[in-house]
Write a protein that holds these residues in place. Structure first.
Motif, PDB file in Angstrom:
ATOM      1  N   LYS A 120       0.883  -1.285  -0.671  1.00  0.00           N
ATOM      2  CA  LYS A 120       0.286  -0.196   0.110  1.00  0.00           C
ATOM      3  C   LYS A 120       0.764   1.568   0.206  1.00  0.00           C
ATOM      4  CE  LYS A 120      -4.839   1.411   1.874  1.00  0.00           C
ATOM      5  NZ  LYS A 120      -5.704   0.868   2.653  1.00  0.00           N
ATOM      6  N   TYR A 121       0.830   1.984  -1.023  1.00  0.00           N
ATOM      7  CA  TYR A 121       1.368   3.160  -1.148  1.00  0.00           C
ATOM      8  C   TYR A 121       0.725   4.628  -1.254  1.00  0.00           C
ATOM      9  CZ  TYR A 121       4.183   7.155  -3.789  1.00  0.00           C
ATOM     10  OH  TYR A 121       5.003   7.843  -4.557  1.00  0.00           O
ATOM     11  N   TYR A 122       1.733   5.477  -0.264  1.00  0.00           N
ATOM     12  CA  TYR A 122       0.420   6.595   0.519  1.00  0.00           C
ATOM     13  C   TYR A 122       1.313   8.011  -0.248  1.00  0.00           C
ATOM     14  CZ  TYR A 122      -2.104   4.014   3.622  1.00  0.00           C
ATOM     15  OH  TYR A 122      -2.563   3.034   3.730  1.00  0.00           O
ATOM     16  N   THR A 153       1.805   0.227 -12.445  1.00  0.00           N
ATOM     17  CA  THR A 153       1.523   1.787 -11.861  1.00  0.00           C
ATOM     18  C   THR A 153       1.775   2.475 -11.012  1.00  0.00           C
ATOM     19  OG1 THR A 153       0.856   2.020 -14.654  1.00  0.00           O
ATOM     20  CG2 THR A 153       0.988   4.022 -13.231  1.00  0.00           C
ATOM     21  N   LEU A 154       2.412   2.713 -10.455  1.00  0.00           N
ATOM     22  CA  LEU A 154       2.831   3.641  -9.309  1.00  0.00           C
ATOM     23  C   LEU A 154       2.752   4.802  -9.545  1.00  0.00           C
ATOM     24  CD1 LEU A 154       4.152   3.436  -6.169  1.00  0.00           C
ATOM     25  CD2 LEU A 154       6.474   4.241  -7.304  1.00  0.00           C
ATOM     26  N   GLY A 155       1.793   5.049  -8.094  1.00  0.00           N
ATOM     27  CA  GLY A 155       0.990   6.267  -8.427  1.00  0.00           C
ATOM     28  C   GLY A 155      -0.327   6.405  -8.606  1.00  0.00           C
ATOM     29  N   GLY A 156      -0.952   7.275  -8.871  1.00  0.00           N
ATOM     30  CA  GLY A 156      -2.517   7.678  -9.502  1.00  0.00           C
ATOM     31  C   GLY A 156      -3.554   8.222  -8.970  1.00  0.00           C
ATOM     32  N   SER A 157      -2.756   7.917  -8.055  1.00  0.00           N
ATOM     33  CA  SER A 157      -4.238   7.773  -6.715  1.00  0.00           C
ATOM     34  C   SER A 157      -3.447   8.488  -5.725  1.00  0.00           C
ATOM     35  CB  SER A 157      -4.957   7.111  -6.068  1.00  0.00           C
ATOM     36  OG  SER A 157      -4.766   5.846  -5.786  1.00  0.00           O
ATOM     37  N   ALA A 158      -3.801   9.512  -3.936  1.00  0.00           N
ATOM     38  CA  ALA A 158      -3.444  10.184  -3.159  1.00  0.00           C
ATOM     39  C   ALA A 158      -2.547   8.148  -2.363  1.00  0.00           C
ATOM     40  CB  ALA A 158      -4.389  10.192  -2.969  1.00  0.00           C
ATOM     41  N   THR A 159      -3.358   7.437  -2.589  1.00  0.00           N
ATOM     42  CA  THR A 159      -3.848   6.218  -1.659  1.00  0.00           C
ATOM     43  C   THR A 159      -3.979   5.171  -2.679  1.00  0.00           C
ATOM     44  OG1 THR A 159      -4.384   6.801   0.087  1.00  0.00           O
ATOM     45  CG2 THR A 159      -4.385   4.671   0.262  1.00  0.00           C
ATOM     46  N   GLN A 160      -2.775   4.397  -2.527  1.00  0.00           N
ATOM     47  CA  GLN A 160      -2.997   3.074  -4.026  1.00  0.00           C
ATOM     48  C   GLN A 160      -3.027   1.326  -3.396  1.00  0.00           C
ATOM     49  OE1 GLN A 160       0.968   3.362  -6.323  1.00  0.00           O
ATOM     50  NE2 GLN A 160      -0.545   2.175  -7.899  1.00  0.00           N
ATOM     51  N   THR A 161      -3.418   0.783  -3.386  1.00  0.00           N
ATOM     52  CA  THR A 161      -2.958  -0.903  -3.065  1.00  0.00           C
ATOM     53  C   THR A 161      -2.773  -1.403  -4.205  1.00  0.00           C
ATOM     54  OG1 THR A 161      -5.150  -1.001  -1.364  1.00  0.00           O
ATOM     55  CG2 THR A 161      -3.886  -2.688  -2.266  1.00  0.00           C
ATOM     56  N   ILE A 162      -1.435  -1.885  -3.913  1.00  0.00           N
ATOM     57  CA  ILE A 162      -0.982  -2.659  -5.065  1.00  0.00           C
ATOM     58  C   ILE A 162      -0.694  -4.167  -5.379  1.00  0.00           C
ATOM     59  CG2 ILE A 162       1.741  -2.939  -6.381  1.00  0.00           C
ATOM     60  CD1 ILE A 162       2.291  -0.205  -5.167  1.00  0.00           C
ATOM     61  N   TRP A 174       4.770  14.556  -2.370  1.00  0.00           N
ATOM     62  CA  TRP A 174       5.098  13.860  -1.186  1.00  0.00           C
ATOM     63  C   TRP A 174       4.573  12.902  -0.635  1.00  0.00           C
ATOM     64  CZ3 TRP A 174       8.580  16.723   2.038  1.00  0.00           C
ATOM     65  CH2 TRP A 174       8.629  17.373   1.647  1.00  0.00           C
ATOM     66  N   ILE A 175       5.954  11.978  -0.538  1.00  0.00           N
ATOM     67  CA  ILE A 175       6.176  10.944  -0.365  1.00  0.00           C
ATOM     68  C   ILE A 175       6.142   9.767   0.441  1.00  0.00           C
ATOM     69  CG2 ILE A 175       6.183   8.248  -1.660  1.00  0.00           C
ATOM     70  CD1 ILE A 175       7.482   9.045  -3.923  1.00  0.00           C
ATOM     71  N   TYR A 176       4.503   9.974   1.254  1.00  0.00           N
ATOM     72  CA  TYR A 176       4.447   9.467   2.205  1.00  0.00           C
ATOM     73  C   TYR A 176       4.393   7.984   3.530  1.00  0.00           C
ATOM     74  CZ  TYR A 176       1.613  13.801   2.559  1.00  0.00           C
ATOM     75  OH  TYR A 176       1.535  15.054   2.679  1.00  0.00           O
TER      76      TYR A 176
END
Length: 93
Positions: free
Chosen positions: A17-19, A48-57, A84-86
């Motif tokens: 999960k990416y924020y 694809t990394l990003g595309g939304s503020a919170t992403q489940t990969i 910013w990458i949180y």
């Protein structure tokens, strides 16, 4: 370009999960695993990394192999220095 994590011992990661601060995209990436920090194996499909503020990969959802080191490597496209990458969370099965 890549970002690497050392988990200290082998772990099986099957989801991340990416924020970040906004919905900027950073191109296509690949999760890779290694036990010696030298030879790397692709884990799951590209994403694809990003595309939304919170992403489940879910690209590594079928992973059953334990690795000490994991990294995400840029495959194509361009990344942005804008948001910013949180945080990056890892689901360890």
């Amino acid at each position: 370009h890549w970002v690497k994590w050392d988990f200290g011992s082998g772990k099986v990661i099957d989801e991340m999960k990416y924020y970040q601060g906004d919905s900027t995209s950073h191109g296509v990436w690949q999760l890779e695993g290694s036990n010696d920090d030298s030879a790397w194996t692709s884990v799951g499909s590209t994403f694809t990394l990003g595309g939304s503020a919170t992403q489940t990969i879910t690209a590594p959802s079928g992973n059953t192999t334990s690795y000490r080191y994991y990294r995400i490597s840029g495959v194509s496209g361009s990344s942005s220095s804008g948001p910013w990458i949180y945080e990056m969370e890892f689901k360890i099965s």
